[in-house]
Scaffold this motif. Structure first.
Motif, PDB file in Angstrom:
ATOM      1  N   CYS A  21       0.878  -1.165   0.000  1.00 45.33           N
ATOM      2  CA  CYS A  21       0.000   0.000   0.000  1.00 45.33           C
ATOM      3  C   CYS A  21       0.917   1.218   0.000  1.00 45.33           C
ATOM      4  O   CYS A  21       1.548   1.515   1.013  1.00 45.33           O
ATOM      5  CB  CYS A  21      -0.906  -0.031   1.233  1.00 45.33           C
ATOM      6  N   ARG A  22       1.014   1.895  -1.127  1.00 51.57           N
ATOM      7  CA  ARG A  22       2.051   2.903  -1.339  1.00 51.57           C
ATOM      8  C   ARG A  22       1.456   4.309  -1.379  1.00 51.57           C
ATOM      9  O   ARG A  22       0.534   4.586  -2.131  1.00 51.57           O
ATOM     10  CB  ARG A  22       2.782   2.624  -2.652  1.00 51.57           C
ATOM     11  N   ILE A  23       2.028   5.189  -0.555  1.00 54.62           N
ATOM     12  CA  ILE A  23       1.670   6.604  -0.614  1.00 54.62           C
ATOM     13  C   ILE A  23       2.949   7.391  -0.886  1.00 54.62           C
ATOM     14  O   ILE A  23       3.949   7.241  -0.185  1.00 54.62           O
ATOM     15  CB  ILE A  23       0.951   7.079   0.672  1.00 54.62           C
ATOM     16  N   VAL A  24       2.923   8.209  -1.946  1.00 52.50           N
ATOM     17  CA  VAL A  24       4.115   8.916  -2.419  1.00 52.50           C
ATOM     18  C   VAL A  24       3.927  10.420  -2.232  1.00 52.50           C
ATOM     19  O   VAL A  24       2.862  10.974  -2.565  1.00 52.50           O
ATOM     20  CB  VAL A  24       4.392   8.592  -3.902  1.00 52.50           C
ATOM     21  N   TYR A  77       1.419  15.173  -1.468  1.00 53.16           N
ATOM     22  CA  TYR A  77       0.865  13.897  -1.916  1.00 53.16           C
ATOM     23  C   TYR A  77       0.755  13.866  -3.431  1.00 53.16           C
ATOM     24  O   TYR A  77       0.287  14.818  -4.057  1.00 53.16           O
ATOM     25  CB  TYR A  77      -0.515  13.707  -1.278  1.00 53.16           C
ATOM     26  N   PRO A  80      -1.027  11.567  -6.111  1.00 50.18           N
ATOM     27  CA  PRO A  80      -1.945  10.435  -6.318  1.00 50.18           C
ATOM     28  C   PRO A  80      -1.567   9.536  -7.486  1.00 50.18           C
ATOM     29  O   PRO A  80      -1.816   8.331  -7.439  1.00 50.18           O
ATOM     30  CB  PRO A  80      -3.302  11.116  -6.538  1.00 50.18           C
ATOM     31  N   SER A 136       0.871   6.956  -6.288  1.00 48.59           N
ATOM     32  CA  SER A 136       0.460   6.204  -5.102  1.00 48.59           C
ATOM     33  C   SER A 136      -0.490   5.074  -5.484  1.00 48.59           C
ATOM     34  O   SER A 136      -1.127   5.098  -6.531  1.00 48.59           O
ATOM     35  CB  SER A 136      -0.215   7.141  -4.094  1.00 48.59           C
ATOM     36  N   ASP A 137      -0.584   4.104  -4.600  1.00 44.96           N
ATOM     37  CA  ASP A 137      -1.526   2.990  -4.771  1.00 44.96           C
ATOM     38  C   ASP A 137      -2.130   2.682  -3.409  1.00 44.96           C
ATOM     39  O   ASP A 137      -1.544   1.974  -2.596  1.00 44.96           O
ATOM     40  CB  ASP A 137      -0.811   1.758  -5.329  1.00 44.96           C
ATOM     41  N   LEU A 138      -3.306   3.241  -3.158  1.00 40.70           N
ATOM     42  CA  LEU A 138      -3.985   3.068  -1.877  1.00 40.70           C
ATOM     43  C   LEU A 138      -5.158   2.108  -1.975  1.00 40.70           C
ATOM     44  O   LEU A 138      -6.029   2.081  -1.102  1.00 40.70           O
ATOM     45  CB  LEU A 138      -4.477   4.434  -1.361  1.00 40.70           C
ATOM     46  N   ALA A 141       1.138  11.595   5.900  1.00 34.49           N
ATOM     47  CA  ALA A 141       0.619  10.239   5.688  1.00 34.49           C
ATOM     48  C   ALA A 141      -0.058   9.800   6.981  1.00 34.49           C
ATOM     49  O   ALA A 141       0.584   9.702   8.028  1.00 34.49           O
ATOM     50  CB  ALA A 141       1.752   9.285   5.325  1.00 34.49           C
ATOM     51  N   ILE A 196       5.744   4.373   2.625  1.00 36.49           N
ATOM     52  CA  ILE A 196       5.701   5.833   2.523  1.00 36.49           C
ATOM     53  C   ILE A 196       6.980   6.276   1.826  1.00 36.49           C
ATOM     54  O   ILE A 196       8.080   6.127   2.365  1.00 36.49           O
ATOM     55  CB  ILE A 196       5.596   6.490   3.909  1.00 36.49           C
TER      56      ILE A 196
END
Length: 413
Positions: A78-81, A87, A89, A92-94, A137, A151
């Motif tokens: 679960c990736r947040i960049v 942020y 989007p 990212s892959d939430l 995050a 993260i």
């Protein structure tokens, strides 16, 4: 620039107006009262602050660039960049969140605010982060999950030096379990990153925390972490400092619940004229808790590596069991390593040990490998990898381990 000018520059722009405006104002008051650190201050005397006076850093803004994160992706995570502190989007892959929920600032569960910004009020750069953070995050874990939370902070190239502020809050409910990877990377041009990660572990919770700092060659990195453990909670941390011109990581861990357990592993790899500093503080505030710490420094060229580890056993923390080890490898006569393992014990119902070693590559081991046909450079690299492996190989994410080995290998050429 003078120290007062450095602080004034970091607080010059108006603070962001949002749900945390009051908190930001309080943080600014504390930062101004604390003042910018001096070389003579005990916490900073081993590293010096000259590099922080050389540049004026402008606040980073949102970018239209989409930087490549190839080589940093952890499959299935679960990736947040965050790019330049904001942020992103598209990177990212939430998706597919069940026991975990990961959100950027403005999309978080409001119940998490009760855990936000609860410590490090005495650290000026942590207060500057609390005043200036542009995004965050928010990680809420309510059960046991095998999915990794990643993260990733990326800085992009700029014409002038910029500063960005990363932040994360990780809350594990009772008996929750998760692995968190926190990673930093950027270009080889000058920039600065100031980050803060808070983790709150409920009763019986289990957090595996892997922190990888691979900033660019001219970067200044100031990292902070504050971890609080409830009864029976477990925190297992590995922190790697591989990049940056100047890096400092302040990590504080609070045993607030009886029977909580902590393991801290750390590795600094410094080369050229790098300065890398890790300061840790483990506070035993409750009975029957355990902490195990192992930190290693490798220094080459004209670099400076610093480890200062303080374990404090308070009066009511009966039955504490703590072990601390600092092992260090000097690869150059011009490099310097300062190791300061420290114990402060305020009661006599404890089992505490600590120690530090300093040395060079073993000449006999080097000779043995060369007698088996390896060139000296190959033999040296093999021995250095073996020294670092005790820290790196405890990471169970194989794609990340391979990437770290490549980073270390590239630094040893």
């Amino acid at each position: 620039m003078k120290s007062d000018d450095c602080l004034a520059g970091l607080l010059a722009d108006a603070a962001q107006h949002d749900a945390f405006s009051a908190l930001r104002g309080q943080a600014e008051v504390r930062a101004r009262a604390l003042k910018f650190p001096q070389d003579k201050d005990d916490d900073w005397r081993l590293t010096g602050l000259a590099v922080l006076h050389e540049q004026e850093y402008l606040p980073a803004g949102k970018t239209t660039q989409i930087p490549s994160i190839e080589g940093f992706v952890i499959p299935g995570s679960c990736r947040i960049v965050f790019v330049d502190g904001f942020y992103h989007p598209a990177l990212s892959d939430l998706s597919g969140q069940d026991e975990i929920r990961v959100s950027p600032l403005g999309q978080e569960e409001k119940s998490l605010h009760a855990h936000f910004d609860k410590g490090m009020k005495d650290a000026v750069f942590a207060q500057i982060n609390a005043r200036n953070f542009t995004d965050c995050a928010w990680v809420h874990v309510q059960g046991e999950t095998q999915r990794i939370v990643h993260i990733l902070h990326v800085t992009t190239p700029h014409q002038k030096p910029v500063v960005s502020y990363g932040r994360a809050l990780v809350v594990l409910e009772a008996n929750a379990r998760v692995t968190l990877v926190e990673e930093y990377t950027g270009p080889d041009s000058p920039y600065s990153v100031n980050s803060m990660t808070e983790a709150v572990l409920g009763e019986g919770a289990d957090l595996r925390h892997i922190r990888v700092q691979r900033e660019g060659a001219q970067a200044v990195h100031l990292g902070h972490a504050l971890v609080t453990l409830s009864r029976g909670a477990h925190y297992d941390s590995t922190a790697l400092a591989l990049g940056g011109r100047f890096s400092r990581y302040d990590q504080r861990v609070l045993h607030q619940g009886e029977g909580s357990d902590v393991r801290l592993d750390g590795l600094i790899l410094a080369d050229g004229s790098q300065v890398a500093d890790t300061h840790t503080r483990i506070e035993h505030l409750a009975p029957g808790c355990r902490s195990l710490q192992q930190h290693k420094c490798i220094a080459n060229g004209n670099s400076i590596a610093v480890f200062s580890g303080n374990i404090v056993v308070h009066r009511n923390a009966k039955g504490t069991d703590t072990r601390q080890s600092s092992r260090n490898l000097l690869l150059s006569g011009k490099a310097r390593i300062d190791a300061q393992p420290q114990l402060e014990i305020m009661n006599d119902d404890v089992s505490c040990k600590h120690g530090a070693t300093m040395g060079k590559l073993d000449a006999e081991e080097l000779f043995y490998l060369m007698s088996r046909g390896l060139r000296e450079s190959q033999a040296r690299k093999l021995l250095i990898h073996a020294f670092a492996a005790e820290i790196v190989d405890r990471i169970s994410i194989q794609t990340l381990v391979r990437s770290l080995r490549e980073s270390i290998d590239g630094r040893l050429v």
